[in-house]
Design a protein around this motif. Structure first.
Motif, short mmCIF file in Angstrom:
data_model
loop_
_atom_site.label_atom_id
_atom_site.label_comp_id
_atom_site.label_asym_id
_atom_site.label_seq_id
_atom_site.Cartn_x
_atom_site.Cartn_y
_atom_site.Cartn_z
N VAL A 73 0.12 -1.03 -0.12
CA VAL A 73 -0.21 0.30 -0.11
C VAL A 73 0.57 1.74 0.35
N THR A 77 -3.20 -2.10 -6.13
CA THR A 77 -3.33 -1.85 -4.21
C THR A 77 -1.99 -0.59 -3.68
N ASN A 136 -10.10 -2.67 -2.99
CA ASN A 136 -9.05 -2.65 -2.52
C ASN A 136 -8.01 -1.17 -2.46
N PRO A 137 -7.40 -1.01 -1.48
CA PRO A 137 -6.94 -1.07 -0.58
C PRO A 137 -7.95 -0.61 0.92
#
Length: 289
Positions: A19, A53, A253-254
């Protein structure tokens, strides 16, 4: 034909598609460095910077480079793959050449989004990028993001290129996954976290798993158990991980992942629009994790 375990590829084991932490709208490099350092000690094989992500589409080119530099520093010798996407081939290959001096382990490259080229066009796209790159490519097969579906025959043709070495498999086609593993020339990395156990049991090389940000050591142990043939232990471990994986993808996501990592004190619960934080209802469910 090589066996599924005989390919010469650096891409195996557990990879974390990191991330990108934010703080007041800017990349939080201190949090990113600390996150990478923490995960480095949990048995991961390597990292992916600026994947989906990592909200790479919301980062400008300078921010992407800065994120990569932070990850390379914090990885302390563990291999780092850089995400690379676009739809202008000349700009993409120019970007590849600009990164030529960086100590990358590879590039994670999807099909060009929005354009939806033919299979011949897809062959041209990946071969041109592989020709321009000083590091090997991981083909990112993710049709629900790109709109382009890579056929099995296309991927087997790409496997002939000496600089195309692996696939992040989000294609949603079990027959294609099995065919690629049986062929053995590409390292098949599970890209859908919920399909990780199946891919590994079929002979896949590993996984690029966003959900493994949390308790990465358990995911690394699961991969090692499957590859060692310890299937009873691996099945038990997999059953314990499944509730978390389901929560991690209960919303786009995320967002769920960042909510959990923020609750743990690792970063702020901040995303870039149009991505939104996890809903209060999901945050409540995440407390059980």
């Amino acid at each position: 034909m090589p066996s599924p375990t005989s390919f010469a590829s650096p891409f195996h084991g557990l990879w974390i598609p990191l991330v990108t932490p934010f703080k007041d709208g800017d990349v939080d490099h201190a949090a990113l460095h600390a996150l990478t350092t923490r995960l480095r000690a949990d048995g991961v094989a390597g990292f992916v910077a600026c994947g989906s992500t990592g909200e790479a589409a919301a980062l400008d080119k300078e921010e992407q480079l800065q994120v990569l530099q932070t990850v390379l520093e914090a990885a302390a010798g563990l291999p780092v793959v850089m995400g690379l996407s676009g739809y202008h081939l000349g700009q993409v290959t120019a970007q590849v050449q600009q990164w030529a001096q960086l100590p990358l382990a590879g590039l994670l490259v999807p099909a060009p989004h929005y354009i939806r080229p033919s299979q011949e066009g897809l062959l041209h796209w990946f071969r041109a990028i592989a020709d321009a790159s000083h590091v090997p490519l991981i083909v990112y097969d993710i049709p629900y993001r790109t709109g382009a579906r890579l056929h099995t025959e296309t991927l087997l043709a790409l496997a002939q290129h000496p600089n195309i070495r692996a696939i992040k498999d989000c294609g949603g086609d079990p027959a294609k996954t099995q065919a690629l593993i049986a062929d053995g020339r590409l390292a098949v990395l599970a890209g859908e976290d919920a399909q990780m156990f199946t891919t590994l049991a079929l002979g896949g090389a590993g996984a690029i798993a966003a959900s493994a940000h949390w308790q990465a050591g358990r995911f690394a142990a699961l991969i090692a158990q499957v590859q060692a043939g310890q299937l009873a232990q691996a099945r038990a471990a997999w059953q314990e991980l499944q509730p978390w994986i389901a929560l991690c993808f209960a919303e786009p996501n995320p967002a769920p992942l960042k909510a959990l990592l923020a609750r743990a004190g690792w970063m702020r619960n901040e995303l870039r629009a149009p991505m939104m934080p996890a809903s209060p209802a999901l945050e409540q469910r995440l407390q059980t994790v």
